[in-house]
Design a protein around this motif. Structure first.
Motif, mmCIF file in Angstrom:
data_model
loop_
_atom_site.group_PDB
_atom_site.id
_atom_site.type_symbol
_atom_site.label_atom_id
_atom_site.label_comp_id
_atom_site.label_asym_id
_atom_site.label_seq_id
_atom_site.Cartn_x
_atom_site.Cartn_y
_atom_site.Cartn_z
ATOM 1 N N GLU A 198 0.875 -1.294 -0.019
ATOM 2 C CA GLU A 198 -0.063 0.040 0.015
ATOM 3 C C GLU A 198 0.862 1.334 -0.070
ATOM 4 O O GLU A 198 0.729 2.228 -0.724
ATOM 5 N N LYS A 199 1.912 1.139 1.011
ATOM 6 C CA LYS A 199 2.698 2.283 0.975
ATOM 7 C C LYS A 199 3.400 2.815 -0.298
ATOM 8 O O LYS A 199 3.719 3.727 -0.992
ATOM 9 N N ALA A 200 3.774 1.526 -0.956
ATOM 10 C CA ALA A 200 4.723 1.480 -2.348
ATOM 11 C C ALA A 200 3.661 2.280 -3.284
ATOM 12 O O ALA A 200 4.240 2.941 -4.208
ATOM 13 N N THR A 201 2.514 1.732 -3.430
ATOM 14 C CA THR A 201 1.522 2.077 -4.153
ATOM 15 C C THR A 201 1.248 3.715 -4.226
ATOM 16 O O THR A 201 1.288 4.312 -4.853
ATOM 17 N N ASN A 202 1.161 4.144 -2.902
ATOM 18 C CA ASN A 202 1.013 5.566 -2.645
ATOM 19 C C ASN A 202 2.153 6.509 -3.139
ATOM 20 O O ASN A 202 1.699 7.568 -3.791
ATOM 21 N N ARG A 203 3.393 5.785 -3.031
ATOM 22 C CA ARG A 203 4.693 6.629 -3.602
ATOM 23 C C ARG A 203 4.451 6.593 -4.990
ATOM 24 O O ARG A 203 4.717 7.911 -5.560
ATOM 25 N N THR A 204 4.329 5.582 -5.866
ATOM 26 C CA THR A 204 4.036 5.575 -7.043
ATOM 27 C C THR A 204 3.146 6.627 -7.639
ATOM 28 O O THR A 204 3.511 7.259 -8.524
ATOM 29 N N VAL A 205 1.854 6.343 -7.008
ATOM 30 C CA VAL A 205 0.856 7.352 -7.569
ATOM 31 C C VAL A 205 1.150 8.804 -7.322
ATOM 32 O O VAL A 205 1.197 9.603 -8.207
ATOM 33 N N LYS A 206 1.733 8.965 -6.255
ATOM 34 C CA LYS A 206 2.001 10.333 -5.802
ATOM 35 C C LYS A 206 3.087 10.906 -6.678
ATOM 36 O O LYS A 206 2.866 12.012 -7.380
ATOM 37 N N LYS A 207 4.126 10.247 -7.211
ATOM 38 C CA LYS A 207 5.179 10.818 -7.973
ATOM 39 C C LYS A 207 4.721 10.905 -9.286
ATOM 40 O O LYS A 207 4.884 12.038 -9.920
ATOM 41 N N GLU A 208 3.900 9.954 -9.914
ATOM 42 C CA GLU A 208 3.084 10.196 -11.196
ATOM 43 C C GLU A 208 2.147 11.434 -11.283
ATOM 44 O O GLU A 208 2.448 12.343 -12.222
ATOM 45 N N VAL A 209 1.422 11.754 -10.083
ATOM 46 C CA VAL A 209 0.865 12.822 -10.137
ATOM 47 C C VAL A 209 1.653 14.130 -9.934
ATOM 48 O O VAL A 209 1.404 15.340 -10.942
ATOM 49 N N GLU A 210 2.526 14.061 -9.229
ATOM 50 C CA GLU A 210 3.374 15.194 -8.934
ATOM 51 C C GLU A 210 4.138 15.774 -10.185
ATOM 52 O O GLU A 210 4.477 16.874 -10.756
ATOM 53 N N ASP A 211 4.788 14.475 -11.194
ATOM 54 C CA ASP A 211 5.560 15.027 -12.119
ATOM 55 C C ASP A 211 4.568 15.481 -13.308
ATOM 56 O O ASP A 211 4.728 16.753 -13.921
ATOM 57 N N VAL A 212 3.085 15.285 -13.506
ATOM 58 C CA VAL A 212 2.249 15.717 -14.249
ATOM 59 C C VAL A 212 1.906 17.222 -13.712
ATOM 60 O O VAL A 212 1.599 18.187 -14.634
ATOM 61 N N LEU A 213 1.678 17.358 -12.454
ATOM 62 C CA LEU A 213 1.172 18.654 -11.902
ATOM 63 C C LEU A 213 2.283 19.641 -12.514
ATOM 64 O O LEU A 213 2.008 20.636 -12.955
ATOM 65 N N GLY A 214 3.371 19.278 -12.172
ATOM 66 C CA GLY A 214 4.599 20.034 -12.560
ATOM 67 C C GLY A 214 4.510 20.473 -13.905
ATOM 68 O O GLY A 214 4.787 21.541 -14.500
ATOM 69 N N LYS A 215 4.380 19.336 -14.656
ATOM 70 C CA LYS A 215 4.427 19.586 -16.250
ATOM 71 C C LYS A 215 3.525 20.731 -16.685
ATOM 72 O O LYS A 215 3.985 21.594 -17.559
ATOM 73 N N ILE A 216 2.505 20.212 -16.289
ATOM 74 C CA ILE A 216 1.077 21.225 -16.715
ATOM 75 C C ILE A 216 1.442 22.774 -16.279
ATOM 76 O O ILE A 216 1.354 23.564 -16.940
#
Lengths: 361, 405
Positions: free
Chosen positions: B323-341
């Motif tokens: 669960e923790k690993a999933t949290n980290r993965t999703v968080k990174k994915e989302v933050e990358d796109v936030l930054g990109k946009i």
């Protein structure tokens, strides 16, 4: 007065009349001013509408065996009373012509763009000709049958829309203060609530006058609640700006119904309800108009003037306003003060005069 | 006398209603219509013109029963050009023998070149105004290819290509959530919103796939497939950039449009597949010292779809770690796109402006005027919370008992 209707029949007439053309046109006229708070305006206007209804019914109740034209004559004197009566007759016929035009525009734009308007006007004209010749008893009995059908159409549409509503579309609530809400309430008061004055011609037909205030105000409130739900659903589904620019916003909402890919294209439900309620509204306005004119000119039988009046109403429906832009601007600017004067101010004045006269005698 | 008159009137009125009720003035016979299933817009032959592409059903071929080999194609794609979209559609009379009927339109496609250069605003009003076209039709961009080219491609599974594009968009959304069908009315809604910007899915034809993969009877025109891409990001009504399909899911996480998807999570030097079954994103706005801030609370319900490596899923701690690993993965994915946009495209594709408007209407009035700049510097905090419920039909991974060599 030979013809009699029951108080339930009156309630049914009031519901169908109030929903009438407002079913399709109310949301955009409210949301235009009060934006996401349109639903508050809808509640507010139906509450104020209840006060209007109360004024009208109190006025009629003070003179048990007189109809509205006789009351006018009694309170204002023979000639002035008749002059005001003529003014009212014009209002009723004018309303009938406008409602007829609304119905015709709806069918023409949505379903049959190439058909000349006169065809629909004539079709409606034949209906009002036949119903007014038959009298209020027949109108009420027909209405007893078609009102439930219309209500089923409306409520089914509302229920089927529930899966795609987005409740956050109505937030932020009261973001711009109370002023826009009042601005949105204003057109809703003139259309449809002040138009209830037409029932001054109908209420005297009711056989038991005992609970008439409760029934009249109650049925007006029921129609108000239905209209409130229509406004609410329209805002939640379409969002504010599309509601403002749509000519027939609830119809557009109904077009979006799609449940499980097979239950779709159900806009015909709300169209059916709309045609039913517009037909009733038209019939009642026209019938009240003919009665009023017959009274003003002291005719033996109102039936003798029906055919010429049908011709006049049908021609008015496309002569009074040239195009759809004029229909919209008339309804949004001129109509409210006009119907407010006739539907609220004059009845209120008459009520006041009747109290003064009563004290004197 | 009166009864007779009424009877006569009744007969006359019922007879006249026979004339009015069927609506003969606007009659359109089925065999005089051609049903349009796909509508598209391409750049025209000259600067001031646009080309409209339609896909029309060929009724006799489409209704052919299975097994009967038909030489006719089930649809036909044609195009006409004009100064406006409405004029171009009317010109179809020069190419087809029947009147076009848009009541069964399935999808609207817009060429990316057109949407980048001249914008889409002049294309939409006709579609929004016309009573035949519905407001809930999905709109997509064809990236780098002409709509004409995409619509003419024969789909292998569906007889009608426009329908196949529609199903394709739906399927990508429902099983992987890396794209999303966007309805016509949503575009109008977004274009008239003071802050939000339009996001549209894009599709493209894949390069030709090898002939050997197809049965021999199919001809070469069927040899390419339509691929769903990510999102085309708009600034007002023009495309400013594309979010590739690998990033598109993060945008759906942010806007709370996730149906189902698979998250690949690194854990103990192996890749695990977490099968997301539902996700809910709560978007909270707060204002501190006049500065807006958005908090994203992503709640994920998931199952274990694939457990690689020596993993013991009977232990509570393993699931907690996953669960923790999933949290980290999703968080990174989302933050990358936030930054990109935020940094690259600089447009509010996430509808954060609307979130602030709804939750802080008073502060929004001051933020509104400068929203474009505020959005770029907007502070966004992501918090992911995963709950893994089921693990499939086995508990321990078989790799736990595999011979170690």
């Amino acid at each position: 007065m030979k013809e009699k209707i029951s108080s339930i029949q009156l309630a049914f007439l009031v519901i169908n009349f109030t929903i009438g053309s407002a079913l399709i046109f109310l949301p955009s006229s409210i949301v235009n001013h009060s934006k996401q708070d349109g639903w508050i305006s809808a509640i507010l206007s139906s509450l104020i509408g209840a006060v209007f209804a109360f004024i009208i019914v109190s006025l009629i109740k003070r003179f048990p065996n007189k109809n509205f034209m006789e009351i006018l004559e009694f309170l204002l004197g023979k000639w002035f009373g008749r002059l005001i009566g003529l003014f009212y007759s014009w209002f009723f016929i004018h309303l009938a012509a406008l409602v007829l035009r609304n119905g015709v525009e709806f069918v023409k734009i949505n379903f049959m763009p190439n058909t000349p308007m006169a065809v629909f006007s004539l079709a409606f004209g034949i209906i009002i000709l036949y119903t007014s010749l038959s009298g209020i008893e027949v109108i009420s009995r027909v209405n007893d049958i078609i009102l439930p059908i219309s209500l089923i159409g409306i409520w089914l549409t509302i229920i089927l829309m529930l899966p795609i509503i987005e409740p956050d579309k109505i937030s932020p609530i009261l973001a711009n203060g109370i002023k826009p809400i009042l601005r949105g309430t204003y057109p809703a008061l003139g259309f449809p609530f002040a138009e209830l004055v037409i029932f001054t011609m109908i209420i005297p037909f009711v056989n038991k006058q005992k609970n008439i205030t409760k029934i009249f105000v109650g049925s007006q409130l029921f129609a108000g609640i239905t209209l409130f739900f229509i406004v609410l659903i329209t805002i939640m589904v379409l969002n504010i700006y599309p509601t403002e620019i749509s000519l027939f916003a609830p119809f557009n909402v109904a077009r979006l119904i799609s449940i499980g890919d097979f239950l779709s294209r159900l806009e015909i439900l709300i169209s059916m309800s709309f045609i039913i309620s517009i037909g009733t509204k038209l019939t009642i306005s026209f019938y009240a108009g003919t009665l009023a004119i017959a009274q003003v000119f002291q005719l033996m039988d109102y039936r003798s003037i029906i055919i010429p009046l049908v011709i006049i109403t049908v021609s008015f429906s496309f002569l009074l306003e040239e195009d759809i832009a004029e229909v919209i601007s008339f309804a949004s600017t001129t109509w409210t003060p006009y119907s407010f004067l006739i539907g609220v101010l004059i009845p209120l004045l008459l009520l006041g005069i009747s109290f003064i006269k009563n004290d004197k005698s | 006398m009166k009864v007779k008159f009424l009877k006569l009137l009744m007969i006359i009125s019922s007879l006249t209603s026979l004339i009015f009720l069927p609506g003969c003035w606007d009659r359109t016979e089925l065999n005089e219509l051609s049903i349009v299933t796909g509508l598209g817009v391409d750049p025209g032959p000259t600067e001031s013109e646009i080309t409209v592409v339609y896909q029309i059903v060929n009724p006799s071929a489409a209704s052919g029963t299975q097994g009967v080999s038909s030489t006719m194609t089930p649809f036909m794609t044609l195009h006409t050009s004009g100064k406006t979209i409405y004029a171009a559609i009317r010109k179809s009379s020069r190419e087809v023998s029947r009147k076009l009927y848009f009541g069964h339109l399935q999808v609207i496609l817009i060429n990316s070149e057109l949407a980048e250069k001249s914008g889409i605003k002049d294309l939409l009003d006709m579609m929004y105004r016309d009573p035949e076209i519905r407001e809930d039709i999905p709109v997509a961009i064809t990236k780098g290819q002409k709509v004409d080219h995409v619509l003419s491609n024969q789909s292998i599974l569906e007889s009608n290509n426009a329908l196949s594009i529609l199903k394709h968009l739906d399927n990508t959304y429902e099983t992987e959530s890396c794209s999303r069908p966007v309805e016509l009315r949503e575009i109008i809604n977004t274009l008239t919103s003071p802050s939000a910007e339009v996001v549209l899915p894009y599709i493209a034809l894949s390069p030709y796939i090898s002939k050997s993969q197809l049965s021999e009877t199919q001809d070469s025109s069927q040899a390419s497939v339509i691929k769903a891409g990510g999102f085309a990001i708009f600034n007002n009504d023009k495309i400013v950039g594309y979010l590739e399909i690998k990033d598109a899911r993060a945008l759906n996480f942010i806007t709370d449009h996730i149906e189902k998807t698979v998250i690949v999570v690194p854990y103990k030097a192996n890749k695990q597949s977490i099968d997301l079954i539902s996700s809910k994103t709560k978007r909270k706005a707060s204002i501190k010292y006049g500065k807006p801030r958005i908090d994203l609370e992503i709640e994920i319900q998931a199952n274990v779809g694939e457990a690689n490596g020596p993993i013991d899923l009977t232990k509570v701690s393993t699931l907690a770690d996953l669960e923790k690993a999933t949290n980290r993965t999703v968080k990174k994915e989302v933050e990358d796109v936030l930054g990109k946009i935020q940094k690259e495209f600089k447009v509010d594709a996430f509808r954060f402006g609307e979130v602030i408007e709804r939750q802080h209407p008073k502060d929004w009035k001051t933020l509104k005027d400068n929203w474009e700049k505020e959005f770029v510097d907007l502070e966004v905090h992501v918090n992911v919370n995963t709950k893994i419920n089921d693990i499939g039909m086995k508990n321990k991974s078989f790799q736990l008992e595999m011979k170690k060599k």
